[in-house]
Design an enzyme around this catalytic site. Structure first.
Site, PDB file in Angstrom:
ATOM      1  N   GLU A  35       6.539  23.571   3.659  1.00 36.43           N
ATOM      2  CA  GLU A  35       7.205  22.638   4.567  1.00 36.43           C
ATOM      3  C   GLU A  35       7.119  21.196   4.068  1.00 36.43           C
ATOM      4  O   GLU A  35       8.081  20.431   4.177  1.00 36.43           O
ATOM      5  CB  GLU A  35       6.613  22.747   5.977  1.00 36.43           C
ATOM      6  CG  GLU A  35       6.953  24.033   6.704  1.00 36.43           C
ATOM      7  CD  GLU A  35       8.440  24.200   6.960  1.00 36.43           C
ATOM      8  OE1 GLU A  35       9.112  23.185   7.202  1.00 36.43           O
ATOM      9  OE2 GLU A  35       8.924  25.342   6.924  1.00 36.43           O
ATOM     10  N   CYS A 190      26.402  25.128   7.610  1.00 35.17           N
ATOM     11  CA  CYS A 190      26.716  23.832   8.237  1.00 35.17           C
ATOM     12  C   CYS A 190      26.238  22.713   7.315  1.00 35.17           C
ATOM     13  O   CYS A 190      25.398  21.879   7.672  1.00 35.17           O
ATOM     14  CB  CYS A 190      26.042  23.751   9.604  1.00 35.17           C
ATOM     15  SG  CYS A 190      26.614  22.366  10.633  1.00 35.17           S
ATOM     16  N   CYS A 197      32.707  26.458   8.142  1.00 37.24           N
ATOM     17  CA  CYS A 197      32.752  26.619   9.596  1.00 37.24           C
ATOM     18  C   CYS A 197      33.194  28.013  10.029  1.00 37.24           C
ATOM     19  O   CYS A 197      32.713  28.539  11.040  1.00 37.24           O
ATOM     20  CB  CYS A 197      33.670  25.558  10.200  1.00 37.24           C
ATOM     21  SG  CYS A 197      33.060  23.862   9.999  1.00 37.24           S
ATOM     22  N   CYS A 200      30.318  30.387  10.479  1.00 37.08           N
ATOM     23  CA  CYS A 200      29.261  30.011  11.420  1.00 37.08           C
ATOM     24  C   CYS A 200      29.292  30.926  12.642  1.00 37.08           C
ATOM     25  O   CYS A 200      30.360  31.139  13.248  1.00 37.08           O
ATOM     26  CB  CYS A 200      29.455  28.558  11.854  1.00 37.08           C
ATOM     27  SG  CYS A 200      28.268  28.016  13.102  1.00 37.08           S
ATOM     28  N   CYS A 206      31.380  25.201  19.050  1.00 38.48           N
ATOM     29  CA  CYS A 206      31.006  23.958  18.378  1.00 38.48           C
ATOM     30  C   CYS A 206      31.931  22.816  18.807  1.00 38.48           C
ATOM     31  O   CYS A 206      33.150  22.858  18.570  1.00 38.48           O
ATOM     32  CB  CYS A 206      31.077  24.142  16.862  1.00 38.48           C
ATOM     33  SG  CYS A 206      30.700  22.639  15.929  1.00 38.48           S
TER      34      CYS A 206
END
Length: 343
Positions: A35, A190, A197, A200, A206
């Site tokens: 991370e 995205c 798109c 997605c 959206c």
């Protein structure tokens, strides 16, 4: 909005990433390391650094015991070196304050050096199965577009709106798959430029897609002129060795080894003799190197300074002469590595 999380979890299981080197483990150390490395850095860049780092420091105790110089050397080239310093400091805090065991409580994880709210949430989700919302760069983009939230995410009002949405959309179950799905969706579908798109799983709901805002969300950082700085670096060489100088912990490249810097109008012969006990015989100008930081750009003008002799004990502390190969593998910033590689 259960539809959002359910669709994302289903999509992640089928289309998400499942073979990253830090996946498939509950080890909080491994998850924490990944991370931190992934902050502002892409997976393809991080992977080789992660593998080398984990091989050298397989656990928090090994990292805590390591000299900071060695940690910075392994990090060299990955950028944002404060991450490495904070990683090392956090490892030492875990050993001294937590008995060498990575804390499980969110508040204690978030209090470690270099770990903020979103990173602490990701660690707790993947290592301990806790229920917390994340909001890294990819997730900000996904939520800004999905909910049509305008403005720059670095502004508090916009960030607060995004955090509210992140908390509201968080499912009661399947948080790990959902969290990974958010990360994967932002990284692979995205995307900032040329988003896919049609692929997605939530494109039907959206707001940005429906209103034609995809290209403009999230809002860009308010434009301001980035300062441009210049510096002179001295490539002081003698008998197959080069001089490196330890930088202060505070500031850019903090704690790393670097080529000495000199003022533009400095008398190089006098400067080198006073600070490094070095008698200069020849100065050669090398090609200028441009380097960019988040908040300013830097032009580095390297000067190769050939040294004929050294005055014993005249050099200031914090400098060292190293053979070229050893210097190239030291904890040095990327532009210094480029300068030395060209010699």
């Amino acid at each position: 909005m259960p539809g959002f999380s359910a669709k994302l979890i289903t999509w992640q299981k089928k289309h998400g990433r499942h073979d990253l080197p830090w996946q498939g483990t509950r080890d909080p150390y491994v998850i924490w390391l990944s991370e931190i490395m992934l902050q502002q850095t892409q997976v393809a860049t991080v992977t080789p650094y992660f593998n080398r780092f984990l091989a050298r420091y397989p656990g928090v105790a090994a990292l805590a015991e390591a000299p900071l110089d060695e940690v910075l050397r392994l990090w060299s080239g990955l950028g944002y070196y404060s991450r490495a310093r904070n990683l090392h400091a956090a490892a030492q805090e875990i050993v001294t304050a937590h008995g060498g065991q990575f804390p499980r409580r969110f508040e204690r994880v978030a209090a470690l050096p270099g770990i903020g709210r979103s990173t602490a949430a990701a660690i707790c989700v993947f290592a301990f199965g806790s229920r917390h919302a994340i909001l890294d760069g990819n997730v900000k983009r996904v939520l800004a577009r999905f909910r049509g939230i305008k403005g720059y995410p670095g502004e508090k009002k916009v960030a607060d709106s995004l955090w509210r949405e992140a908390e509201r959309l968080l499912p009661r179950r399947g948080v790990e798959a959902y969290t990974q799905g958010l990360m994967d969706l932002g990284a692979t579908v995205c995307r900032r430029a040329k988003p896919h798109c049609a692929e997605c799983p939530v494109h039907g709901e959206c707001i940005a897609l429906r209103r034609g805002w995809v290209a403009s969300l999230p809002g860009p950082r308010p434009r301001k002129q980035i300062p441009h700085r210049r510096t002179i670096m001295l490539v002081m060489t003698r008998a197959g060795e080069v001089l490196l100088e330890k930088r202060p912990v505070a500031g850019i490249w903090g704690g790393m080894w670097c080529l000495p810097e000199a003022a533009k109008k400095a008398d190089l012969e006098a400067y080198c003799l006073k600070h490094f006990g070095a008698h200069v015989t020849e100065v050669e100008e090398l090609a200028t190197i441009a380097h960019g930081f988040t908040h300013f750009s830097l032009d580095i003008r390297p000067l190769r300074v050939r040294v004929s002799a050294l005055v014993p004990s005249a050099a200031e502390p914090g400098s060292v002469w190293l053979p070229f190969e050893e210097a190239r593998s030291a904890a040095i910033p990327a532009p210094v590595r480029r300068i030395l590689a060209a010699l």
